[in-house]
Design a protein around this motif. Structure first.
Motif, PDB file in Angstrom:
ATOM      1  N   GLU A 123       0.540  -1.000  -0.078  1.00 31.51           N
ATOM      2  CA  GLU A 123      -0.043   0.221   0.664  1.00 31.51           C
ATOM      3  C   GLU A 123       0.412   1.826   0.043  1.00 31.51           C
ATOM      4  O   GLU A 123       1.692   1.567   0.365  1.00 31.51           O
TER       5      GLU A 123
ATOM      6  N   ARG B 108      -0.350   3.741   0.547  1.00 31.48           N
ATOM      7  CA  ARG B 108      -1.019   5.604   1.183  1.00 31.48           C
ATOM      8  C   ARG B 108      -1.540   5.226   2.504  1.00 31.48           C
ATOM      9  O   ARG B 108      -2.754   3.954   1.870  1.00 31.48           O
ATOM     10  N   ALA B 109      -0.778   5.038   3.394  1.00 35.90           N
ATOM     11  CA  ALA B 109      -1.500   4.466   4.823  1.00 35.90           C
ATOM     12  C   ALA B 109      -2.998   5.690   4.877  1.00 35.90           C
ATOM     13  O   ALA B 109      -2.703   6.720   5.550  1.00 35.90           O
ATOM     14  N   THR B 110      -3.738   4.918   5.463  1.00 29.43           N
ATOM     15  CA  THR B 110      -4.750   5.930   5.715  1.00 29.43           C
ATOM     16  C   THR B 110      -5.125   4.766   7.294  1.00 29.43           C
ATOM     17  O   THR B 110      -4.932   4.519   8.268  1.00 29.43           O
ATOM     18  N   PRO B 111      -4.738   6.586   8.310  1.00 29.08           N
ATOM     19  CA  PRO B 111      -5.226   7.001   9.474  1.00 29.08           C
ATOM     20  C   PRO B 111      -6.330   5.716  10.392  1.00 29.08           C
ATOM     21  O   PRO B 111      -6.801   6.492  11.209  1.00 29.08           O
ATOM     22  N   ALA B 112      -7.721   6.369   9.503  1.00 26.97           N
ATOM     23  CA  ALA B 112      -8.843   6.196   9.421  1.00 26.97           C
ATOM     24  C   ALA B 112      -9.569   4.483  10.676  1.00 26.97           C
ATOM     25  O   ALA B 112      -9.816   5.369  11.851  1.00 26.97           O
TER      26      ALA B 112
END
Length: 61
Positions: A11, A13-17
């Protein structure tokens, strides 16, 4: 012909959601647990703990 298969790519761009949502869910669950427990214990009699008087303590040397 060479095809580009992106299924094994890491991945970019890892999303912090997900971690933030999980932390907020845990905080809400702890708050609800404490609020419900406090509401259930409010109707019961309160416990009083008496400490021994200071006169019974040995004198310092």
């Amino acid at each position: 012909m060479v095809t580009h298969d992106n299924s094994n790519m890491p991945e970019r761009r890892a999303t912090p959601a997900f971690p933030i949502g999980l932390i907020l869910l845990a905080i809400c669950a702890i708050f609800a647990y404490l609020a419900i427990g406090g509401a259930l214990l409010e109707s019961e009699t309160e416990t009083v703990v008496y400490t021994p008087p200071a006169a019974d303590a040995p004198e310092p040397r």
